[in-house]
Design an enzyme around this catalytic site. Structure first.
Site, PDB file in Angstrom:
ATOM      1  N   ALA A 113     -26.772  13.730 -13.401  1.00 37.18           N
ATOM      2  CA  ALA A 113     -28.052  13.766 -14.112  1.00 37.18           C
ATOM      3  C   ALA A 113     -28.777  12.445 -13.907  1.00 37.18           C
ATOM      4  O   ALA A 113     -28.348  11.590 -13.134  1.00 37.18           O
ATOM      5  CB  ALA A 113     -27.817  14.056 -15.591  1.00 37.18           C
ATOM      6  N   SER A 114     -29.883  12.290 -14.631  1.00 34.84           N
ATOM      7  CA  SER A 114     -30.726  11.109 -14.437  1.00 34.84           C
ATOM      8  C   SER A 114     -30.069   9.831 -14.922  1.00 34.84           C
ATOM      9  O   SER A 114     -30.350   8.750 -14.416  1.00 34.84           O
ATOM     10  CB  SER A 114     -32.058  11.307 -15.156  1.00 34.84           C
ATOM     11  OG  SER A 114     -31.844  11.547 -16.535  1.00 34.84           O
ATOM     12  N   ILE A 115     -29.190   9.944 -15.907  1.00 32.69           N
ATOM     13  CA  ILE A 115     -28.574   8.751 -16.480  1.00 32.69           C
ATOM     14  C   ILE A 115     -27.153   8.540 -15.984  1.00 32.69           C
ATOM     15  O   ILE A 115     -26.728   7.411 -15.758  1.00 32.69           O
ATOM     16  CB  ILE A 115     -28.608   8.835 -18.021  1.00 32.69           C
ATOM     17  CG1 ILE A 115     -30.037   8.589 -18.524  1.00 32.69           C
ATOM     18  CG2 ILE A 115     -27.664   7.831 -18.664  1.00 32.69           C
ATOM     19  CD1 ILE A 115     -30.189   8.617 -20.024  1.00 32.69           C
ATOM     20  N   ALA A 116     -26.400   9.601 -15.812  1.00 34.86           N
ATOM     21  CA  ALA A 116     -24.985   9.458 -15.474  1.00 34.86           C
ATOM     22  C   ALA A 116     -24.512  10.637 -14.631  1.00 34.86           C
ATOM     23  O   ALA A 116     -25.223  11.628 -14.470  1.00 34.86           O
ATOM     24  CB  ALA A 116     -24.154   9.348 -16.762  1.00 34.86           C
ATOM     25  N   GLN A 117     -23.312  10.501 -14.093  1.00 38.93           N
ATOM     26  CA  GLN A 117     -22.667  11.637 -13.441  1.00 38.93           C
ATOM     27  C   GLN A 117     -21.219  11.715 -13.878  1.00 38.93           C
ATOM     28  O   GLN A 117     -20.643  10.732 -14.356  1.00 38.93           O
ATOM     29  CB  GLN A 117     -22.797  11.571 -11.931  1.00 38.93           C
ATOM     30  CG  GLN A 117     -22.079  10.474 -11.211  1.00 38.93           C
ATOM     31  CD  GLN A 117     -22.451  10.467  -9.720  1.00 38.93           C
ATOM     32  OE1 GLN A 117     -23.615  10.346  -9.339  1.00 38.93           O
ATOM     33  NE2 GLN A 117     -21.448  10.615  -8.863  1.00 38.93           N
ATOM     34  N   ASP A 124     -28.651  19.023 -28.288  1.00 34.87           N
ATOM     35  CA  ASP A 124     -28.857  19.424 -26.887  1.00 34.87           C
ATOM     36  C   ASP A 124     -27.879  20.544 -26.528  1.00 34.87           C
ATOM     37  O   ASP A 124     -27.209  20.483 -25.491  1.00 34.87           O
ATOM     38  CB  ASP A 124     -28.670  18.210 -25.977  1.00 34.87           C
ATOM     39  CG  ASP A 124     -29.307  18.408 -24.606  1.00 34.87           C
ATOM     40  OD1 ASP A 124     -30.192  19.268 -24.488  1.00 34.87           O
ATOM     41  OD2 ASP A 124     -28.921  17.701 -23.653  1.00 34.87           O
TER      42      ASP A 124
END
Length: 513
Positions: free
Chosen positions: A131-135, A285
């Site tokens: 994702a945009s912040i982490a994987q 979420d």
């Protein structure tokens, strides 16, 4: 400190991308848009080929990771961006191509301060999610435990810090334009967004959220949260137990495993209501990608970057509002809005109750399986402008999550009756919170706390108003008056206070024991 020219340049660059996707057309057409803002929008779209149908989600994805997260936040604000935009932004998929494993491996070592081999027996180099912040990667610890490792992307913190600074600058200037923008409180929206982002950029806070939610959900059978491996968790690395389950979106696999989808849907709704109404701390979420079903039918939630919190008083209001809409008691729902000061006092309670009836009655005429709590909440927000209701971010986040939960539950069980599933939970909580026993217990607790503050109050009064001739030596307890200077006959007041406190404590113990 970033110069205004830098903020303006970033905003024009982002605005250009939004304009190319038609995402600014609604702002330009809205008669409530201040003239200054409308002029900026025209400058941003000058010479751009604007599509007929706006593509809001694609626009935010094109801008970058921070914009993706902002778009997800704005999806909770239909009052700010409009119903169409909010609905489209719900499609935002926070997915990016994964970084090379060598980069992630180095990030793990920096984050945990040890060689990877000292902590993990193996790590799958293929990311299970990015994702945009982490994987996220699957791994096995040196203890033999299957785990999931979530790793922040290198450089993401600095990127988000720059974007947040510009968002805050823009929101502050937009709010000074007054009118509708002031009522919608964009600065508060960005402040809420910053709170979400700071939680996601510090994986220790996400780990703490997971731990807190797991503790709160012990009383809800069949709803689980993965255990945190604190020894392998830091600001930039989060390690949790691996979830061996089926993605809730894979209905074919759920059916093949013999799982009861109706039971899973009801469990999801009850679990969310327990979090939001009973605990006041909820996973905000809960989309399909963050929910799994185990082989024994348990529901497991993951990814605790976005969490919502509601205090006890607001939860009471919320439960009464929801119950009033379910039962058609619009007058009481209107009164709660005024008691909570959601609606300014200069408006008329009866008029607001009529507006609520216009929202609730059309829903009540539908077959029960077609009644949607999410749609009703959407309609509620549509009347906020007429009654000058200021934005309540915690309720908007809750509304967005409720719509999301309802969507997943309906996917699992198209015939689910959200009213029937919700009503017993809401009724039970209201009975526990607003029944005579609860009211008596609350009153006793309040009175005991007041009595406990009396000695300190007396000391402060005597310090502020000493007797003439200066403060005398502190007399024995039996010679001290409750509300004045020394007095030989005041000892009985202390005895009375002690007796009252003891009696109240005994009653409270009986009630709560």
């Amino acid at each position: 400190m970033t110069r205004p020219a830098t903020h303006i340049w970033r905003l024009l660059k982002w605005g250009r991308t939004l304009a190319r996707h038609g995402a600014l057309s609604g702002i330009e057409r809205d008669f409530n848009t201040p003239p200054k803002l409308r002029r900026l929008v025209r400058i941003a779209r000058f010479g751009a080929r604007v599509p007929k149908v706006p593509a809001y989600a694609e626009a935010f994805q094109a801008i970058g990771p921070a914009a993706i997260k902002l778009g997800q936040a704005l999806a909770t604000r239909p009052d700010l961006v409009g119903e169409d935009a909010a609905h489209d932004l719900l499609r935002l998929q926070d997915r990016l191509p994964p970084l090379p494993f060598a980069t992630i491996e180095a990030a793990i070592e920096r984050g945990l301060g040890k060689p990877v081999a000292a902590l993990f027996a193996s790590i799958d180099p293929v990311a299970v999610g990015a994702a945009s912040i982490a994987q996220v990667h699957r791994a096995v610890t040196t203890d033999g435990a299957d785990v999931a490792i979530k790793v922040l992307r290198p450089g993401v913190t600095a990127e988000f810090a720059q974007a947040l600074e510009t968002y805050e600058w823009a929101a502050a200037h937009a709010e000074t334009m007054g009118g509708e923008l002031a009522r919608l409180r964009p600065r508060l929206t960005i402040a809420t967004f910053r709170q979400w982002t700071m939680r996601e950029l510090d994986l220790r806070r996400e780990a703490a959220s997971a731990s807190e939610l797991a503790q709160a959900m012990v009383a809800e059978p069949g709803f689980r949260v993965p255990t945190v491996d604190w020894a392998r968790t830091s600001r930039s690395v989060l390690t949790t137990a691996w979830v061996d389950g089926i993605k809730i979106s894979d209905t074919e696999a759920l059916d093949a495993a013999g799982l009861d989808r109706k039971a899973l849907a009801a469990r999801l709704v009850r679990g969310f209501l327990r979090q939001a109404i009973a605990e006041g701390f909820f996973h905000a979420d809960m989309h399909q990608g963050n929910l799994f079903a185990t082989r024994d039918g348990d529901l497991v939630a993951v990814d605790f970057g976005i969490m919502g919190r509601i205090d006890r008083r607001a939860r009471r209001w919320l439960a009464e509002i929801l119950f009033g809409l379910i039962t058609g008691d619009y007058r009481r729902v209107a009164e709660i809005h005024f008691e909570a000061q959601y609606v300014p006092a200069h408006h008329n309670v009866a008029e607001f109750a009529t507006a609520l009836r216009s929202v609730g009655e059309p829903m009540r005429g539908l077959p029960v399986k077609d009644m949607s709590i999410g749609n009703m909440l959407d309609s509620l927000f549509s009347i906020t402008r007429d009654f000058d209701m200021a934005t309540q971010p915690h309720l908007l986040l809750l509304q967005k999550t409720m719509v999301m939960v309802e969507g997943v539950a309906t996917m699992l069980d198209p015939d689910i009756n959200m009213w029937e599933v919700s009503e017993p939970v809401v009724r039970s909580w209201l009975r526990d919170e607003l029944g005579p026993e609860a009211r008596l217990a609350d009153r006793i607790v309040e009175d005991v706390r007041t009595l406990a503050r009396l000695p300190e109050l007396v000391r402060r009064i005597e310090a502020r108003f000493p007797p003439p001739g200066g403060a005398p030596p502190t007399p024995p307890l039996a010679d001290v008056g409750i509300v004045g200077g020394a007095g030989g006959g005041a000892w009985w007041r202390y005895a009375l206070v002690a007796a009252l406190a003891g009696t109240a404590g005994a009653v409270l113990a009986l009630l709560l024991g």
